[in-house]
Design a protein around this motif. Sequence first.
Motif, PDB file in Angstrom:
ATOM      1  N   GLY A  88       0.828  -1.202   0.000  1.00  0.00           N
ATOM      2  CA  GLY A  88       0.000   0.000   0.000  1.00  0.00           C
ATOM      3  C   GLY A  88       0.858   1.245   0.000  1.00  0.00           C
ATOM      4  N   PHE A  89       0.825   1.976   1.104  1.00  0.00           N
ATOM      5  CA  PHE A  89       1.670   3.154   1.277  1.00  0.00           C
ATOM      6  C   PHE A  89       1.886   3.357   2.770  1.00  0.00           C
ATOM      7  CE2 PHE A  89       1.889   7.704   2.389  1.00  0.00           C
ATOM      8  CZ  PHE A  89       3.111   8.000   1.819  1.00  0.00           C
ATOM      9  N   GLY A  90       3.062   3.855   3.118  1.00  0.00           N
ATOM     10  CA  GLY A  90       3.308   4.170   4.515  1.00  0.00           C
ATOM     11  C   GLY A  90       4.738   4.030   4.987  1.00  0.00           C
ATOM     12  N   CYS A  91       5.527   3.164   4.328  1.00  0.00           N
ATOM     13  CA  CYS A  91       6.896   2.939   4.806  1.00  0.00           C
ATOM     14  C   CYS A  91       7.714   4.218   4.805  1.00  0.00           C
ATOM     15  CB  CYS A  91       7.577   1.876   3.953  1.00  0.00           C
ATOM     16  SG  CYS A  91       6.963   0.199   4.246  1.00  0.00           S
ATOM     17  N   LEU A  92       7.548   5.039   3.772  1.00  0.00           N
ATOM     18  CA  LEU A  92       8.329   6.267   3.666  1.00  0.00           C
ATOM     19  C   LEU A  92       8.109   7.177   4.866  1.00  0.00           C
ATOM     20  CD1 LEU A  92      10.231   7.880   1.792  1.00  0.00           C
ATOM     21  CD2 LEU A  92       8.202   8.884   0.741  1.00  0.00           C
ATOM     22  N   ARG A  93       6.932   7.145   5.447  1.00  0.00           N
ATOM     23  CA  ARG A  93       6.583   8.038   6.551  1.00  0.00           C
ATOM     24  C   ARG A  93       7.190   7.622   7.883  1.00  0.00           C
ATOM     25  NH1 ARG A  93       0.373   9.976   6.267  1.00  0.00           N
ATOM     26  NH2 ARG A  93       0.889  10.124   8.482  1.00  0.00           N
ATOM     27  N   MET A  94       7.715   6.403   7.976  1.00  0.00           N
ATOM     28  CA  MET A  94       8.212   5.922   9.274  1.00  0.00           C
ATOM     29  C   MET A  94       9.704   5.620   9.289  1.00  0.00           C
ATOM     30  SD  MET A  94       6.852   1.958   9.372  1.00  0.00           S
ATOM     31  CE  MET A  94       8.396   1.128   9.800  1.00  0.00           C
ATOM     32  N   LEU A  95      10.403   5.826   8.167  1.00  0.00           N
ATOM     33  CA  LEU A  95      11.817   5.461   8.100  1.00  0.00           C
ATOM     34  C   LEU A  95      12.656   6.179   9.147  1.00  0.00           C
ATOM     35  CD1 LEU A  95      12.533   5.259   4.246  1.00  0.00           C
ATOM     36  CD2 LEU A  95      11.890   3.422   5.825  1.00  0.00           C
ATOM     37  N   ASP A  96      12.346   7.446   9.407  1.00  0.00           N
ATOM     38  CA  ASP A  96      13.155   8.211  10.352  1.00  0.00           C
ATOM     39  C   ASP A  96      12.968   7.751  11.795  1.00  0.00           C
ATOM     40  OD1 ASP A  96      10.520   9.172  10.415  1.00  0.00           O
ATOM     41  OD2 ASP A  96      11.161  11.143  11.137  1.00  0.00           O
ATOM     42  N   LYS A  97      12.009   6.868  12.026  1.00  0.00           N
ATOM     43  CA  LYS A  97      11.729   6.400  13.382  1.00  0.00           C
ATOM     44  C   LYS A  97      12.235   4.986  13.634  1.00  0.00           C
ATOM     45  CE  LYS A  97       7.600   9.323  13.542  1.00  0.00           C
ATOM     46  NZ  LYS A  97       7.992  10.014  12.286  1.00  0.00           N
ATOM     47  N   ILE A  98      12.881   4.388  12.631  1.00  0.00           N
ATOM     48  CA  ILE A  98      13.404   3.034  12.785  1.00  0.00           C
ATOM     49  C   ILE A  98      14.732   3.061  13.530  1.00  0.00           C
ATOM     50  CG2 ILE A  98      14.405   1.100  11.502  1.00  0.00           C
ATOM     51  CD1 ILE A  98      12.244   1.480   9.442  1.00  0.00           C
ATOM     52  N   ASP A  99      14.897   2.155  14.456  1.00  0.00           N
ATOM     53  CA  ASP A  99      16.125   2.067  15.250  1.00  0.00           C
ATOM     54  C   ASP A  99      17.142   1.204  14.497  1.00  0.00           C
ATOM     55  OD1 ASP A  99      18.092   1.917  17.135  1.00  0.00           O
ATOM     56  OD2 ASP A  99      16.861   1.001  18.706  1.00  0.00           O
ATOM     57  N   LEU A 100      17.951   1.862  13.656  1.00  0.00           N
ATOM     58  CA  LEU A 100      18.919   1.126  12.846  1.00  0.00           C
ATOM     59  C   LEU A 100      19.999   0.471  13.692  1.00  0.00           C
ATOM     60  CD1 LEU A 100      19.428   3.641   9.886  1.00  0.00           C
ATOM     61  CD2 LEU A 100      18.124   1.505   9.855  1.00  0.00           C
ATOM     62  N   GLY A 101      20.260   1.026  14.853  1.00  0.00           N
ATOM     63  CA  GLY A 101      21.317   0.491  15.706  1.00  0.00           C
ATOM     64  C   GLY A 101      21.062  -0.934  16.152  1.00  0.00           C
ATOM     65  N   GLN A 102      19.808  -1.357  16.149  1.00  0.00           N
ATOM     66  CA  GLN A 102      19.485  -2.708  16.599  1.00  0.00           C
ATOM     67  C   GLN A 102      19.611  -3.751  15.492  1.00  0.00           C
ATOM     68  OE1 GLN A 102      18.899  -3.478  19.800  1.00  0.00           O
ATOM     69  NE2 GLN A 102      19.288  -1.309  20.236  1.00  0.00           N
ATOM     70  N   ILE A 103      19.671  -3.294  14.233  1.00  0.00           N
ATOM     71  CA  ILE A 103      19.685  -4.250  13.130  1.00  0.00           C
ATOM     72  C   ILE A 103      20.957  -5.097  13.130  1.00  0.00           C
ATOM     73  CG2 ILE A 103      19.662  -4.504  10.625  1.00  0.00           C
ATOM     74  CD1 ILE A 103      17.006  -3.578  11.682  1.00  0.00           C
ATOM     75  N   ALA A 104      22.102  -4.461  13.311  1.00  0.00           N
ATOM     76  CA  ALA A 104      23.365  -5.199  13.274  1.00  0.00           C
ATOM     77  C   ALA A 104      23.431  -6.254  14.371  1.00  0.00           C
ATOM     78  CB  ALA A 104      24.548  -4.241  13.403  1.00  0.00           C
ATOM     79  N   GLY A 105      22.912  -5.926  15.546  1.00  0.00           N
ATOM     80  CA  GLY A 105      22.936  -6.872  16.653  1.00  0.00           C
ATOM     81  C   GLY A 105      21.844  -7.913  16.578  1.00  0.00           C
TER      82      GLY A 105
END
Length: 308
Positions: A88-105
């Motif tokens: 649908g639509f919506g991912c673009l609106r939340m990217l700045d709120k994703i905790d990238l620091g947790q992905i590597a771990g």
Amino acid sequence: MAPLPLYPPPLKKGDTLAVIAPAGQLQEPQKFAKGISLLEEMGFSVKFPRDLWPGNDYLADSDENRAHEFNTFINDPETAGLISMRGGFGCLRMLDKIDLGQIAGHPKTILGFSDISILHNYLHTRTGLVCFHGPVLTSLTTLTSPALERLYHSLTGQWRAPIHTRKIEILRDGTTSSGRLLGGNLTSLVTLLGTPYDFSWDNGVIFLEDINEPPYKIDRMLTQLFLAGKFDDLSGLILGDFSLSSHEDTLEKIRYREQVWMRILELTGRFAYPVWANIPVGHCPDNYTLPLGATVEMDREKTRLLFH
């Protein structure tokens, strides 16, 4: 330049998949329930909110809540993978709120397509995470048996199996090419231009797919990408399913796809990289799961895609 690829651990029987809704709201509860059943038949446990999602106009929930849901399951030790409920639509609106620091771990399998390709490319280019461009939960019931089989193999670590089908069309030949596999839904990717979330296509093998877009809109989007220089330095270009609707007759579908293919060839005519079409990916029953961010090789001798 994207970080080195970060591969999520393969899923095992009994592992838990969490259903997330980073984009549109739930519209087809029956397909949702049947999708859950299919994943359980594959041997996975499935976790989802018992009250489902409240809806926020055309979104599943607020930007904050959708991002919080994603971050929570990335950090959840009981969750081995995340499957998107729908696009649908919506991912673009939340990217700045994703905790990238947790992905590597906590690298985990993340599955979806359509608008979810925005999330996939963002996560890969920022963290190196290899994501799975494949069906969303509510599309599982529409998949062919080969597409379901590839999904299962991809989730359980066998995503390197080549894609080889007689349906693949070589629109422009070239030497065997390889590069990181990037891309996804054409309409979604165009929305990244001019934003902080745009990413380099240079030296990548880019795949594109779309549905329900009239020819002039496809032309406009492709032309915009061309003028933005996106097609200049690719290693290869692969086109998935392009359909005007899910109810086209065969002749209408052929004419529509040929329009798309011809415009692509016009725009990329001065480049030497290969262009392949009719890859079984996109809004179609043959939506084969792809490892976005992994290295893909376009093997011209056997007309197949190899993954490394």
